[in-house]
Scaffold this motif. Structure first.
Motif, short mmCIF file in Angstrom:
data_model
loop_
_atom_site.label_atom_id
_atom_site.label_comp_id
_atom_site.label_asym_id
_atom_site.label_seq_id
_atom_site.Cartn_x
_atom_site.Cartn_y
_atom_site.Cartn_z
N SER A 59 0.93 -1.47 -0.07
CA SER A 59 -0.04 0.04 -0.09
C SER A 59 1.03 1.31 0.13
CB SER A 59 -0.94 -0.08 1.00
OG SER A 59 -0.10 0.31 2.36
N HIS A 60 1.97 1.11 0.44
CA HIS A 60 3.04 2.14 0.18
C HIS A 60 3.83 2.12 -0.99
CE1 HIS A 60 1.85 2.79 4.41
NE2 HIS A 60 2.86 3.72 4.88
N GLY A 61 3.53 1.34 -1.80
CA GLY A 61 4.09 1.53 -3.14
C GLY A 61 5.39 0.52 -3.54
N LEU A 62 5.70 -0.15 -2.41
CA LEU A 62 6.72 -1.24 -2.92
C LEU A 62 6.37 -2.28 -3.76
CD1 LEU A 62 8.42 -1.15 0.74
CD2 LEU A 62 9.11 -0.05 -1.19
N ASN A 63 7.24 -2.91 -4.48
CA ASN A 63 6.89 -3.98 -5.24
C ASN A 63 7.05 -5.35 -4.51
OD1 ASN A 63 9.48 -5.11 -6.00
ND2 ASN A 63 9.41 -3.21 -7.21
N LEU A 64 6.41 -6.50 -4.87
CA LEU A 64 6.49 -7.68 -4.05
C LEU A 64 8.00 -8.31 -4.28
CD1 LEU A 64 3.09 -9.40 -5.37
CD2 LEU A 64 3.91 -8.26 -2.96
N GLN A 65 8.86 -7.98 -5.04
CA GLN A 65 10.05 -8.57 -5.28
C GLN A 65 11.10 -7.87 -4.05
OE1 GLN A 65 8.14 -7.92 -8.09
NE2 GLN A 65 7.92 -10.37 -8.32
N THR A 66 10.83 -6.34 -4.21
CA THR A 66 11.52 -5.62 -2.82
C THR A 66 10.99 -6.16 -1.50
OG1 THR A 66 11.93 -3.86 -4.65
CG2 THR A 66 12.08 -3.36 -2.11
N ILE A 67 9.86 -6.42 -1.66
CA ILE A 67 9.36 -6.81 -0.22
C ILE A 67 9.98 -8.20 0.06
CG2 ILE A 67 7.50 -7.41 1.25
CD1 ILE A 67 5.66 -5.51 -0.60
N SER A 74 17.85 -9.86 2.24
CA SER A 74 18.80 -9.46 1.20
C SER A 74 18.97 -8.28 0.79
CB SER A 74 17.80 -10.39 0.08
OG SER A 74 17.68 -11.52 0.04
N VAL A 75 19.72 -7.93 0.12
CA VAL A 75 20.02 -6.54 -0.25
C VAL A 75 19.06 -6.04 -1.34
CG1 VAL A 75 22.57 -7.00 -0.13
CG2 VAL A 75 21.52 -7.24 -2.44
N ILE A 76 19.00 -4.52 -1.14
CA ILE A 76 17.97 -3.97 -1.97
C ILE A 76 18.67 -3.18 -3.17
CG2 ILE A 76 16.27 -2.20 -1.96
CD1 ILE A 76 15.51 -3.05 0.81
N ASP A 77 18.32 -3.07 -4.18
CA ASP A 77 18.88 -2.16 -5.17
C ASP A 77 20.32 -2.67 -5.41
OD1 ASP A 77 16.50 -0.82 -5.56
OD2 ASP A 77 16.91 0.92 -4.51
N GLY A 78 20.62 -4.02 -5.67
CA GLY A 78 21.88 -4.46 -5.90
C GLY A 78 22.65 -4.59 -4.70
N ASP A 79 23.40 -3.37 -4.30
CA ASP A 79 24.51 -3.70 -3.43
C ASP A 79 24.04 -2.91 -2.20
OD1 ASP A 79 24.96 -1.24 -4.13
OD2 ASP A 79 27.06 -1.32 -4.42
N ARG A 80 22.78 -2.50 -2.18
CA ARG A 80 22.53 -1.35 -0.86
C ARG A 80 21.77 -2.22 0.07
NH1 ARG A 80 20.49 4.08 -2.63
NH2 ARG A 80 18.45 2.94 -1.72
N ASP A 81 21.76 -2.24 1.37
CA ASP A 81 20.97 -2.62 2.32
C ASP A 81 19.89 -1.62 2.86
OD1 ASP A 81 22.29 -1.00 4.05
OD2 ASP A 81 23.28 -2.82 5.25
N LEU A 82 19.09 -1.97 3.84
CA LEU A 82 18.00 -1.12 3.94
C LEU A 82 18.46 0.06 4.90
CD1 LEU A 82 14.92 -0.92 4.27
CD2 LEU A 82 15.02 -1.94 6.44
N ALA A 83 19.51 -0.30 5.94
CA ALA A 83 20.09 0.91 6.51
C ALA A 83 20.86 2.05 5.45
CB ALA A 83 21.08 0.68 7.52
N THR A 84 21.22 1.73 4.52
CA THR A 84 21.87 2.52 3.53
C THR A 84 20.77 3.20 2.72
OG1 THR A 84 23.84 1.17 3.27
CG2 THR A 84 23.35 2.68 1.46
N HIS A 118 8.52 9.75 5.69
CA HIS A 118 8.57 9.31 7.15
C HIS A 118 7.54 8.37 7.26
CE1 HIS A 118 11.22 12.76 8.64
NE2 HIS A 118 10.40 13.60 7.79
N ALA A 119 6.53 7.98 6.81
CA ALA A 119 5.61 6.98 6.90
C ALA A 119 6.52 5.71 6.36
CB ALA A 119 4.41 6.98 6.21
N LEU A 120 7.29 5.69 5.42
CA LEU A 120 7.77 4.62 4.93
C LEU A 120 9.15 4.25 5.91
CD1 LEU A 120 7.92 5.18 1.07
CD2 LEU A 120 7.00 3.37 2.01
N ILE A 121 9.49 5.20 6.59
CA ILE A 121 11.02 5.04 7.34
C ILE A 121 10.25 4.41 8.78
CG2 ILE A 121 12.36 6.11 9.22
CD1 ILE A 121 12.78 8.30 6.54
N ASP A 122 9.11 4.96 9.11
CA ASP A 122 8.59 4.19 10.30
C ASP A 122 8.15 2.70 10.17
OD1 ASP A 122 8.82 6.56 11.77
OD2 ASP A 122 6.49 7.43 11.28
#
Length: 133
Positions: A59-67, A74-84, A118-122
């Motif tokens: 509902s916040h716009g993320l696709n199922l593969q990213t979820i 796993s990493v997101i966007d290649g070599d980036r993790d969630l914290a980055t 901010h909603a996505l970060i929370d």
């Protein structure tokens, strides 16, 4: 095995269709905990919470593969993790705020973007703290 849910029970408790449960399982968002003697999939009760999390992220716009990548650590966007990713998002928000200071009409748009970010970060922080990850 009595605390495990059949696909129909899981779907009913989660408020989704059995096709959604099947699709989420195919994508690796859900994992079958066991099978009955007849081959029916059984899921742990925690799968209800996982489905709620997935639907919230969608509902916040993320696709199922990213979820799926995030739920599996796993990493997101290649070599980036969630914290980055969150750190980059924060830096980008600061840059937008600085840009909006010179353009008053952009302030409303910036407010909307900032609220959404901010909603996505929370939500991301809640997921990191949840037992699902």
């Amino acid at each position: 095995m009595s605390d495990l849910l059949r696909i129909g029970e899981l779907a009913a408790q989660a408020g989704v269709s059995t096709r959604t449960v099947d699709y989420y399982t195919q994508l690796g968002l859900l994992t079958c905990a066991d099978r009955t003697g007849g081959g029916f999939r059984l899921y742990e009760q925690a799968a209800v919470d996982t489905i709620a999390t997935v639907r919230s992220l969608e509902s916040h716009g993320l696709n199922l593969q990213t979820i799926a990548s995030a739920l599996h650590g796993s990493v997101i966007d290649g070599d980036r993790d969630l914290a980055t990713g969150l750190a980059d998002l924060s830096a980008n928000l600061r840059a937008l705020q600085e840009a909006a200071e010179g353009a008053p009409h952009a302030h409303a748009l910036l407010s909307l973007i900032s609220g959404r970010a901010h909603a996505l970060i929370d939500l991301a922080l809640a997921i990191v703290d949840s037992p699902l990850v």
